[in-house]
Design a protein around this motif. Structure first.
Motif, short mmCIF file in Angstrom:
data_model
loop_
_atom_site.label_atom_id
_atom_site.label_comp_id
_atom_site.label_asym_id
_atom_site.label_seq_id
_atom_site.Cartn_x
_atom_site.Cartn_y
_atom_site.Cartn_z
N PRO A 114 0.83 -1.21 0.00
CA PRO A 114 0.00 0.00 0.00
C PRO A 114 0.86 1.26 0.00
CG PRO A 114 -0.78 -1.59 1.62
CD PRO A 114 0.54 -2.09 1.15
N GLY A 115 0.34 2.30 -0.63
CA GLY A 115 1.04 3.58 -0.62
C GLY A 115 0.95 4.24 0.74
N TRP A 116 1.75 5.28 0.94
CA TRP A 116 1.72 6.02 2.19
C TRP A 116 0.46 6.87 2.29
CZ3 TRP A 116 7.25 7.19 0.46
CH2 TRP A 116 8.12 6.23 0.99
N VAL A 117 0.04 7.13 3.51
CA VAL A 117 -1.19 7.89 3.76
C VAL A 117 -0.83 9.17 4.51
CG1 VAL A 117 -3.46 7.89 4.86
CG2 VAL A 117 -2.56 5.78 3.82
N ARG A 118 -1.31 10.29 4.01
CA ARG A 118 -1.08 11.57 4.65
C ARG A 118 -1.77 11.62 6.02
NH1 ARG A 118 -0.95 16.87 1.81
NH2 ARG A 118 -1.56 15.65 -0.02
N VAL A 119 -1.10 12.20 7.01
CA VAL A 119 -1.69 12.38 8.34
C VAL A 119 -1.60 13.85 8.70
CG1 VAL A 119 -1.05 10.05 9.06
CG2 VAL A 119 0.48 11.95 9.58
N ASP A 120 -2.29 14.22 9.79
CA ASP A 120 -2.29 15.61 10.24
C ASP A 120 -0.85 16.10 10.47
OD1 ASP A 120 -5.01 15.69 10.16
OD2 ASP A 120 -5.29 15.36 12.31
N GLY A 121 -0.55 17.25 9.94
CA GLY A 121 0.78 17.82 10.10
C GLY A 121 1.68 17.65 8.90
N ALA A 173 7.42 0.17 5.20
CA ALA A 173 7.90 0.70 6.47
C ALA A 173 9.38 1.04 6.46
CB ALA A 173 7.63 -0.33 7.58
N ALA A 174 10.15 0.43 5.56
CA ALA A 174 11.60 0.58 5.61
C ALA A 174 12.06 2.01 5.42
CB ALA A 174 12.26 -0.32 4.56
N THR A 175 11.36 2.76 4.57
CA THR A 175 11.77 4.14 4.29
C THR A 175 10.76 5.17 4.77
OG1 THR A 175 10.81 4.01 2.07
CG2 THR A 175 13.15 3.45 2.29
N ALA A 176 9.72 4.75 5.46
CA ALA A 176 8.68 5.67 5.92
C ALA A 176 9.13 6.64 7.01
CB ALA A 176 7.46 4.88 6.41
N PRO A 177 10.11 6.32 7.86
CA PRO A 177 10.50 7.27 8.91
C PRO A 177 10.88 8.66 8.41
CG PRO A 177 11.40 5.11 9.41
CD PRO A 177 10.80 5.01 8.04
N LYS A 178 11.36 8.78 7.18
CA LYS A 178 11.71 10.11 6.67
C LYS A 178 10.49 11.02 6.61
CE LYS A 178 11.32 8.41 1.92
NZ LYS A 178 12.08 7.98 0.73
N LEU A 179 9.31 10.43 6.38
CA LEU A 179 8.09 11.24 6.30
C LEU A 179 7.72 11.81 7.67
CD1 LEU A 179 5.99 8.95 3.94
CD2 LEU A 179 7.32 10.99 3.33
N ARG A 180 7.84 10.98 8.69
CA ARG A 180 7.55 11.48 10.04
C ARG A 180 8.60 12.50 10.47
NH1 ARG A 180 6.97 7.97 15.71
NH2 ARG A 180 6.88 9.81 17.08
N ALA A 181 9.86 12.23 10.13
CA ALA A 181 10.92 13.18 10.47
C ALA A 181 10.67 14.53 9.81
CB ALA A 181 12.27 12.61 10.05
N ALA A 182 10.24 14.50 8.55
CA ALA A 182 9.93 15.75 7.85
C ALA A 182 8.75 16.46 8.50
CB ALA A 182 9.63 15.46 6.38
N ARG A 183 7.73 15.70 8.86
CA ARG A 183 6.55 16.29 9.51
C ARG A 183 6.95 16.97 10.81
NH1 ARG A 183 3.72 12.05 9.42
NH2 ARG A 183 4.02 11.23 11.51
N GLU A 184 7.75 16.30 11.64
CA GLU A 184 8.13 16.87 12.93
C GLU A 184 9.06 18.06 12.79
OE1 GLU A 184 9.66 13.64 15.25
OE2 GLU A 184 7.69 12.70 15.51
N ALA A 185 9.82 18.10 11.70
CA ALA A 185 10.75 19.22 11.49
C ALA A 185 10.13 20.36 10.68
CB ALA A 185 12.00 18.70 10.76
#
Length: 257
Positions: free
Chosen positions: A98-105, A207-219
């Protein structure tokens, strides 16, 4: 029963492990990575020579079913597989995470191609943070094969890939050789260390490369994300390895194996 699995993705390797040795499995790798992680069962490396070559290989090796478990953006081989399977009269399944899903932020900017992504990386107000270059710093994680689309961009690029890329590529480029899975801590540190203004990625999912999306969101870093191409019309699709294993079982029963 002989199943041909196209692709060296995480899902392709997991599927080969799930099927082997109950089913004869041949995994076909493109050969673009110097030291690929090899799956269970038989392995072949390199192209087939187009649709006709794939049809000939399927017939010569008595393949009973083909599973396209290539990267979601490996569009050419997916369409070749669809045409070859129809010609050789063997069932075909596309295994697509499945593709990535946009979340709040999330600050996502979806585009249709790498060329479109290259055209919009300059739209994010470079230099809005202290110490940032007015021309911007881009973290490019779209793989080494598509760098030509960004060759004329004036921004500074951090390019991450498994193997070293070859020209053409942006004039101001630093290459980071690395292979996932990646961690949130590591991705956050990378964005901060290199002063990244925008992240460019493909919607590869997983999941292997998804952390970059959360890191970008938090930054607060915007993300230019390239939408994935559609699966060829008429091809059955499985979203998980388990669904693909069930499909193989059904094909085997129908085929009398």
């Amino acid at each position: 029963m002989h199943v041909l699995i196209l692709g060296g993705t995480t899902e392709a390797r997991a599927l080969a492990t799930a099927l082997h040795p109950r089913v004869r499995v041949t995994s076909s790798l493109a050969g673009r990575v110097a030291e690929p992680r090899l799956p269970a069962g038989e392995v072949r490396v390199g192209g087939f020579g187009g649709v006709d070559g794939l049809v000939a290989w399927v017939r010569e090796h008595h393949v009973d079913a083909v599973i396209d478990a290539t990267h979601p953006f490996a569009e050419n081989i997916s369409f070749n597989a669809a045409r070859a399977a129809a010609t050789a009269h063997v069932p075909l399944l596309a295994l697509r995470r499945p593709g990535w899903v946009r979340v709040d932020g999330d600050d996502w900017h979806e585009v249709a191609s790498l060329e479109e992504a290259a055209g919009v990386v300059g739209d994010f107000g470079w230099g809005h943070l202290p110490g940032r270059s007015p021309r911007g710093r881009v973290f490019l994680t779209t793989g080494r094969m598509g760098l030509a689309a960004f060759a004329e961009c004036p921004q500074w690029f951090l390019v991450r890939s498994v193997d070293a890329p070859q020209p053409p590529m942006p004039a101001r480029t630093e290459v980071l050789l690395d292979r996932g899975p990646f961690t949130l801590e590591g991705e956050s540190e990378l964005l901060s260390r290199y002063g990244i203004d925008v992240l460019v990625t493909k919607d590869s999912g997983g999941a292997a490369t998804a952390p970059k999306l959360r890191a970008a969101r938090e930054a607060g870093v915007p993300v230019v994300i390239v939408r994935r191409p559609a699966v060829p019309e008429g091809v059955a699709v499985a979203g998980t390895v388990g669904e693909a294993v069930e499909w193989v079982g059904v094909v085997g029963v129908v085929g009398g194996f």
